[in-house]
Design an enzyme around this catalytic site. Sequence first.
Site, short mmCIF file in Angstrom:
data_model
loop_
_atom_site.label_atom_id
_atom_site.label_comp_id
_atom_site.label_asym_id
_atom_site.label_seq_id
_atom_site.Cartn_x
_atom_site.Cartn_y
_atom_site.Cartn_z
N SER A 27 0.90 -1.29 -0.07
CA SER A 27 -0.09 0.11 0.01
C SER A 27 1.00 1.29 -0.07
CB SER A 27 -1.07 0.03 1.14
OG SER A 27 -0.16 -0.11 2.65
N GLY A 64 -2.03 -4.53 0.91
CA GLY A 64 -2.06 -5.62 1.88
C GLY A 64 -1.06 -6.75 1.38
N ASN A 93 3.80 -5.62 5.75
CA ASN A 93 2.48 -6.65 6.19
C ASN A 93 3.19 -7.94 6.78
OD1 ASN A 93 0.48 -4.78 5.18
ND2 ASN A 93 1.00 -5.14 3.20
N ASP A 174 -5.60 6.98 9.44
CA ASP A 174 -5.18 5.68 10.04
C ASP A 174 -3.89 5.55 10.74
OD1 ASP A 174 -3.55 5.48 7.83
OD2 ASP A 174 -4.66 3.92 6.93
N HIS A 177 -0.52 4.99 6.51
CA HIS A 177 -0.34 5.40 5.18
C HIS A 177 0.03 6.82 4.94
CE1 HIS A 177 -2.90 1.75 5.02
NE2 HIS A 177 -2.02 1.32 4.31
#
Length: 198
Positions: A27, A64, A93, A174, A177
């Site tokens: 991402s 992801g 991840n 969040d 990011h």
Amino acid sequence: MLAPQLSAAGAAQGAAAVASIVIVGDSLSAAYGMEIGESWPSLLQQRLNENGHAYRVFNSSITGDTTQGGLTRLPRLLERHRPAIVILELGGNDGLRGLPVEVTRGNLASMIEQSHAVGARVILAEMRIPPNYGQSYTEKFNGTYQELSAEHDIMLLPFLLQDIALAPGLMQADGIHPTAAAQPIILDQVWAVLEPLL
């Protein structure tokens, strides 16, 4: 009949002169939460064009994605694009899920070796994770990237969020990011490592 044939041959030669840069990432490179044109891979293509570098960027980043996913996808990407340069931006991840560091390391090593096998130069993007799984795991994970860079004699791209994560307005809500405003900063970090290879 001769002119069209010559024209087609010239076009083919022109196409062949454009080298490829393949980005295999997650991402942080997949334009998460923004327009594709705002992402650092898109800005990279613009900068290459502006500086007269005949490279085409193929961004194969999936939100992801893990190193296992990248390893699975890589052979087809290498066969299709025959890249001059591969940028590997994966592993974050894996770390957030607490996957064994040995698995992450092995997957990245295999991707580096496969890229080298087709003549591509590799840039490995360093990943960092919070200490959720304890100090031992975190240190082992974070050290993997420098170790792989040294072992395979490849360029190491410092963690993309190192100057961004705590800066106001550069991270999405969040807290994971980067925003569109952060993408030019990321581009400059990538460019500093990439430009000597062009």
